[in-house]
Scaffold this active site. Structure first.
Site, PDB file in Angstrom:
ATOM      1  N   LYS A  82       0.838  -1.203   0.000  1.00  0.00           N
ATOM      2  CA  LYS A  82       0.000   0.000   0.000  1.00  0.00           C
ATOM      3  C   LYS A  82       0.871   1.250   0.000  1.00  0.00           C
ATOM      4  CE  LYS A  82      -3.935   1.936   2.602  1.00  0.00           C
ATOM      5  NZ  LYS A  82      -4.843   1.693   3.748  1.00  0.00           N
ATOM      6  N   SER A 160      -9.619   1.803   2.884  1.00  0.00           N
ATOM      7  CA  SER A 160      -8.792   2.644   2.033  1.00  0.00           C
ATOM      8  C   SER A 160      -7.787   1.858   1.198  1.00  0.00           C
ATOM      9  CB  SER A 160      -8.034   3.663   2.897  1.00  0.00           C
ATOM     10  OG  SER A 160      -7.125   3.022   3.780  1.00  0.00           O
ATOM     11  N   SER A 184     -10.025  -0.651   6.794  1.00  0.00           N
ATOM     12  CA  SER A 184      -9.379  -0.430   5.501  1.00  0.00           C
ATOM     13  C   SER A 184      -8.728  -1.658   4.884  1.00  0.00           C
ATOM     14  CB  SER A 184      -8.342   0.697   5.621  1.00  0.00           C
ATOM     15  OG  SER A 184      -8.984   1.936   5.783  1.00  0.00           O
TER      16      SER A 184
END
Length: 460
Positions: A82, A160, A184
């Site tokens: 990420k 997210s 997330s």
């Protein structure tokens, strides 16, 4: 080249590498081809890819394997990262253009360093909600990753860690490193038909990860199966040992005593989610688990316990010096959420921490005597991008509903899995539904062992 099917378990890929049936370089090239094809088709899973660095890493792992030296069970496997994590020599944008001109990181984030030490091949940096501050995954700067479910309908991958979920679902990585402050990891895992694991917040160090809410931030995997998550979690947590040591033995569903949380988390469920959740409970009961419905009255007041939220207060603290000169380039929806923390006083913050402690105490009492707690991971199926992209009111409403269930676990300082339960394995037409399984703090290994048995019971 030997391609691998998306969602192939990590142990299967590792066995193929060990037997010589394929190489790390071949796995990587398959990922890179899929990344290029996805980008050419308008996909937005990755913000940046380092093909040459990844190839050098894959080749090094193949060379080590040829020597016969004992390797980590993760060695040579392609993992996406990420964009919230530092990778030495690369810029960490956190899904924002506000950091696009930042200096490259001089060292890996702690979690990335542990993956690299285990021999993981770092494929690239995955897209995300700007600064991790949304459960939907919409990103106006780098594009919005979409769920593989009904691609013609442009449905959200969830946030997210949106790109992380898509990277695994579409075989652009074997697994992904994500973060979870209010769901997330679990939201995109549920929306993309994956397994996701949110560990206890302090289990994996956050050094080198751009913070959203240091009180709640957790770092963990999105992967094909619970055993894959258990392996990655152990390595991220710094546990030593072989694959047999790192992955806890499966605890079968028979004999488990499971609380089924009813209030709040089962309100306003999408029909597909309600049906998938009910089917999972039926299968668990048939396998010998004892399921007991419970209500926790204290949870009913979460939405009104404060006009502030921990992520808003702590995010404003992290961004306040940057906002003076860069606020105009922030996603306006993210900016508005950050600015909500500006007016919070020290007393407001302390009151919020006290309210959270009271919730944790109530949960300890309510969940005593249970092995784990069950709920739908997310209340809805992946929303359509068109329904929220230009409508701020719809975005706010849907975002709150998507975050509601998983955020509860973060507030309770728990650890949690989401396990696919919305149809037969490999059936792309069935709505992606996640079964949420959680326990309170520091029961991670216990939860993962149970999760393996629960997964066996609910997967079709």
């Amino acid at each position: 080249m030997t391609p691998f099917a998306p969602l192939t378990p990590l142990a299967t890929l590792a066995a193929q590498l060990d037997s010589g049936a394929c190489t790390s370089r071949a796995l990587l090239e398959t990922c890179l081809e899929r990344i290029d094809a996805d980008a050419a088709a308008g996909g937005a899973a990755f913000i940046a890819v380092d093909p040459e660095g990844a190839r050098a890493s894959a080749d090094a792992q193949d060379a080590l394997r040829r020597t016969g030296v004992a390797l980590s069970p993760l060695a040579g496997l392609p993992i996406s990262i990420k964009d919230l994590f530092d990778i030495r020599g690369q810029v960490t944008r956190a899904g924002s253009v506000a950091l696009a001109d930042a200096r490259p990181a001089t060292q890996d984030a702690a979690a990335v360093a542990r993956l690299r030490q285990a021999g993981a091949v770092l494929v690239g940096r995955t897209n995300m909600s700007e600064f991790a501050f949304s459960g939907l995954g919409v990103n106006p700067h780098y594009g919005t990753p979409l769920s593989p479910w009904h691609p013609d309908e442009a449905r959200l991958a969830g946030g997210s860690s949106s790109g992380a979920g898509v990277s695994v679902a579409r075989g652009m990585a074997a697994a992904a490193l994500g973060t979870d402050t209010g769901g997330s990891i679990r939201i995109p895992a549920a929306f993309c038909g994956l397994t996701g694991f949110k560990p206890t917040a302090r289990r994996v160090p956050g050094d080198g990860a751009f913070p959203l809410s240091p009180t709640l931030d957790s770092f963990g995997p999105l992967a094909p199966r619970v055993a894959c998550c258990a392996l990655l979690d152990a390595l991220l947590a710094g546990a030593p040992g072989t694959a047999d040591d790192l992955v806890p033995p499966e605890r079968t569903a028979a004999g488990l005593r499971l609380a089924v949380l009813r209030n709040v988390v089962q309100d306003d469920l999408d029909p597909d989610v309600a049906a998938g959740f009910a089917a999972a409970l039926t299968r668990l009961s048939a396998q010998g688990a004892t399921l007991i419905d419970i209500d926790v009255p204290a949870f009913g007041g979460i939405a009104t316990m404060s006009r502030f939220a921990l992520p808003g207060i702590e995010a404003f603290a992290a961004h306040r010096h940057r906002l003076a000169g860069r606020s105009a380039v922030y996603d306006p929806r993210v900016l508005s959420r950050i600015l909500k923390g500006e007016s919070a006083s020290a007393a407001d913050y302390l009151d919020l921490l006290a309210a959270r402690a009271a919730l944790i105490d109530a949960a300890r009492v309510a969940f005593a005597g249970f092995d784990a707690v069950l709920m739908p991971s997310v209340a809805v199926v992946p929303p359509r991008l068109a329904a929220v992209e230009r409508d701020d009111a719809a975005f706010t409403r849907v975002n709150a509903l998507v975050l509601r269930n998983p955020t509860l676990v973060n507030l309770l300082d728990g650890c949690a899995l989401t396990i696919p339960c919305g149809g037969k394995e490999g059936e792309t037409s069935a709505a992606p539904v996640g079964l949420g399984v959680f326990a309170l703090a520091n029961r991670d290994r216990h939860l993962l062992a149970m999760g393996r048995g629960i997964e066996r019971a609910v997967r079709r």
